[in-house]
Design a protein around this motif. Sequence first.
Motif, PDB file in Angstrom:
ATOM      1  N   CYS A  94      -4.751  -7.940  -4.416  1.00  0.00           N
ATOM      2  CA  CYS A  94      -4.410  -6.630  -4.331  1.00  0.00           C
ATOM      3  C   CYS A  94      -5.345  -5.628  -4.276  1.00  0.00           C
ATOM      4  O   CYS A  94      -6.481  -5.804  -4.758  1.00  0.00           O
ATOM      5  CB  CYS A  94      -3.599  -6.530  -5.816  1.00  0.00           C
TER       6      CYS A  94
ATOM      7  N   CYS B  18       1.735  -2.988  -9.058  1.00  0.00           N
ATOM      8  CA  CYS B  18       0.697  -1.648  -8.845  1.00  0.00           C
ATOM      9  C   CYS B  18       1.365  -0.910  -7.821  1.00  0.00           C
ATOM     10  O   CYS B  18       1.344   0.586  -8.103  1.00  0.00           O
ATOM     11  CB  CYS B  18      -0.563  -2.219  -8.307  1.00  0.00           C
TER      12      CYS B  18
ATOM     13  N   CYS C 112       0.006  -5.725  -5.140  1.00  0.00           N
ATOM     14  CA  CYS C 112       1.070  -6.510  -6.001  1.00  0.00           C
ATOM     15  C   CYS C 112       2.170  -5.504  -6.300  1.00  0.00           C
ATOM     16  O   CYS C 112       1.933  -4.256  -6.237  1.00  0.00           O
ATOM     17  CB  CYS C 112       0.415  -7.098  -7.254  1.00  0.00           C
TER      18      CYS C 112
ATOM     19  N   CYS D  31      -5.347  -8.928  -8.286  1.00  0.00           N
ATOM     20  CA  CYS D  31      -4.986 -10.132  -8.344  1.00  0.00           C
ATOM     21  C   CYS D  31      -4.710 -10.734  -7.197  1.00  0.00           C
ATOM     22  O   CYS D  31      -4.429 -10.336  -6.108  1.00  0.00           O
ATOM     23  CB  CYS D  31      -3.635 -10.006  -9.360  1.00  0.00           C
TER      24      CYS D  31
ATOM     25  N   CYS E  98      -5.653  -3.962  -8.234  1.00  0.00           N
ATOM     26  CA  CYS E  98      -6.067  -4.632  -9.562  1.00  0.00           C
ATOM     27  C   CYS E  98      -6.912  -5.767  -9.181  1.00  0.00           C
ATOM     28  O   CYS E  98      -7.569  -6.255 -10.075  1.00  0.00           O
ATOM     29  CB  CYS E  98      -4.896  -4.961 -10.290  1.00  0.00           C
TER      30      CYS E  98
END
Length: 145
Positions: free
Chosen positions: A19, A85, A82, A24, A22
Amino acid sequence: MKLTKLQREEIRMKYGGRCAYCGCQLGQRWHADHLIPIRRSERFVRDESKAYVLDKYTYKPLREKYLVNPEADCFENMVPACASCNILKNSLPLESFRATIAGFITSLNRDSTQYKIAKRYGLIQETKIEVKFYYETYGNNGITD
Ligand SMILES: [Zn+2]
């Protein structure tokens, strides 16, 4: 903009399959987000003489949807995000998105009893670090200038 499968894959891999915000690891479900948000609006349709065009059944002025900043709706402006987000960012400008995340500590301290108790017991330590998005450090091994 409509993306091809190849373009979607290029966007997904832009930050190593993570992402842009963030960081992830992206799973099967991820969103192609506009880094600079596109803004949609609606206006009345007018003819060549600038008169409103009326709906032939209701006689109400016809409306059309349009992009306020169509230049932001391009491949170069697309980043992988993601779902959480992307949903949180919505159509916020980047700095407003950053401020929203930074403000979570304030609202948790104000509203969440569990958070306050966990903090009191030393389970949570606030760092007061500034919110950095993953893409801002990607490729720098976390070292920024
Ligand atoms: Zn994310």
